[in-house]
Design an enzyme around this catalytic site. Sequence first.
Site, PDB file in Angstrom:
ATOM      1  CG  HIS A  14      26.440  47.269  27.305  1.00  0.00           C
ATOM      2  ND1 HIS A  14      27.568  46.696  26.859  1.00  0.00           N
ATOM      3  CD2 HIS A  14      26.637  47.898  28.238  1.00  0.00           C
ATOM      4  CE1 HIS A  14      28.477  47.358  27.446  1.00  0.00           C
ATOM      5  NE2 HIS A  14      28.098  48.140  28.366  1.00  0.00           N
ATOM      6  CG  HIS A  16      26.975  50.123  32.850  1.00  0.00           C
ATOM      7  ND1 HIS A  16      28.125  49.511  33.431  1.00  0.00           N
ATOM      8  CD2 HIS A  16      27.067  50.259  31.612  1.00  0.00           C
ATOM      9  CE1 HIS A  16      28.935  49.472  32.407  1.00  0.00           C
ATOM     10  NE2 HIS A  16      28.357  49.958  31.107  1.00  0.00           N
ATOM     11  CG  LEU A  17      20.663  47.605  36.106  1.00  0.00           C
ATOM     12  CD1 LEU A  17      20.051  46.161  36.667  1.00  0.00           C
ATOM     13  CD2 LEU A  17      19.650  48.689  36.171  1.00  0.00           C
ATOM     14  CE  LYS A 100      32.398  44.799  28.855  1.00  0.00           C
ATOM     15  NZ  LYS A 100      31.359  46.026  28.827  1.00  0.00           N
ATOM     16  CG  HIS A 137      35.076  48.345  26.697  1.00  0.00           C
ATOM     17  ND1 HIS A 137      34.038  49.230  27.262  1.00  0.00           N
ATOM     18  CD2 HIS A 137      35.949  49.150  25.940  1.00  0.00           C
ATOM     19  CE1 HIS A 137      34.641  50.659  26.839  1.00  0.00           C
ATOM     20  NE2 HIS A 137      35.600  50.499  26.066  1.00  0.00           N
ATOM     21  CG  HIS A 175      30.062  49.836  23.879  1.00  0.00           C
ATOM     22  ND1 HIS A 175      31.132  49.552  23.349  1.00  0.00           N
ATOM     23  CD2 HIS A 175      29.895  49.630  25.185  1.00  0.00           C
ATOM     24  CE1 HIS A 175      32.031  49.274  24.535  1.00  0.00           C
ATOM     25  NE2 HIS A 175      31.283  49.159  25.468  1.00  0.00           N
ATOM     26  CG  ASP A 249      27.471  51.342  27.409  1.00  0.00           C
ATOM     27  OD1 ASP A 249      27.618  50.991  28.551  1.00  0.00           O
ATOM     28  OD2 ASP A 249      28.460  51.787  26.830  1.00  0.00           O
TER      29      ASP A 249
HETATM   30  O1  DOR Z   1      30.608  55.508  28.775  1.00  0.00           O
HETATM   31  C1  DOR Z   1      30.790  54.207  29.538  1.00  0.00           C
HETATM   32  N1  DOR Z   1      30.352  54.207  30.694  1.00  0.00           N
HETATM   33  N2  DOR Z   1      31.692  53.403  28.854  1.00  0.00           N
HETATM   34  C2  DOR Z   1      32.137  52.262  29.524  1.00  0.00           C
HETATM   35  O2  DOR Z   1      32.462  51.252  29.002  1.00  0.00           O
HETATM   36  C3  DOR Z   1      31.570  52.152  30.866  1.00  0.00           C
HETATM   37  C4  DOR Z   1      30.529  52.937  31.272  1.00  0.00           C
HETATM   38  C5  DOR Z   1      30.290  53.124  32.840  1.00  0.00           C
HETATM   39  O3  DOR Z   1      30.412  52.099  33.582  1.00  0.00           O
HETATM   40  O4  DOR Z   1      30.007  54.087  33.351  1.00  0.00           O
HETATM   41 ZN    ZN Z   2      29.140  49.636  29.215  1.00  0.00          ZN
END
Ligand code: DOR
Ligand code: ZN
Length: 349
Positions: A14, A16-17, A100, A137, A175, A249
Amino acid sequence: MTETLTIRRPDDWHLHLRDGAVLRAVLPETARHFARAIVMPNLVPPVVTGAEAAAYRDRILAALPTGMTFEPLMTLYLTEDTDPDDVAAAHASGLVTAVKLYPAGATTNSASGVRDFDKVRGVLDRMAEIGLPLCVHGEVTDPDIDIFDREAVFIDRVLDPVRRATPGLRVVMEHVTTREARDYVLAQDGGDLAATITVQHLMLDRNAMLVGGLRPHYYCLPILKRGTHRAALVEAAISGDPRFFLGTDSAPHPTRKKEAECCAAGCFTAPVALSCLAHVFEEAGALARLEAFTSLNGPAFYGLPANGDTITLTRGAAAAPLGQIETDAETGPITVFDPGIPLHWRVTP
Ligand code: DOR
Ligand code: ZN
């Protein structure tokens, strides 16, 4: 005391890029240690179709510095208008590894998420048929539900009914942050349900975020919970149980958006994730099960081979916090997660 630990190369289930300058800045931080990652689709606008996922995959590979290898495992952002045929085609071609689900309004860039679960029934049925996992989520967005209760309520109100209505649907609870979520996973058998756990939820409880001053770099969603929940998550992570694996995450936001009147949710943990996890597992006397959590359980759930190569972690003098990484002038720097304790383990070449 163990001084070095060699494990199969980890994956991040999991991640985020982002895109553009942030993508270019954060991608090497993950690719340095991880072979593959499930890449979140919550861009603006979100990655909804197979064509959008293919284009995003190309941008990620183009941003990879020469000499580094990394395999992005793409996901589609589920909307009420998602076309089951497009999802099935993207899966059949090998382009996407998961879909997702964001409940609309639950977190960053989730406005296009799902409000009415009946509207995604056709997609979920097709996913169950073809064996494509749904990454969830798991938080309700009902304003009457306290933010600290949103995950537990989601299990009863949404997750369990959806799973009962869609037999065979493979689900990753992402998460997880509560004892309730851990216990829900433990209560299921049949191999259709797993959960990822982040670095920050294994290391910190809500006191770390709120006592003695508000620490914005610890603010993420789902929000940090009380210490008893953290302890339950550590138990799950160190157990070796194949239903639990790492999903960092890691969620980069510019420092100026974190240190702001209204702080963005997310901890940028990728650069220190493995140092942090080695610390957690060592403290729990479970270093021997770190590899299962970071490198074996995830691929097994997704039906992929574990990575063939290894990384080595070495215990040494405490490393200074990494501070910030640079992006471009418009975005500014991004602060790296600092758990606030000395980190003795590092990945060595
Ligand atoms: O803390 C978080 N940041 N939770 C999420 O579900 C999304 C993520 C984000 O994209 O910044
Ligand atoms: Zn996330």
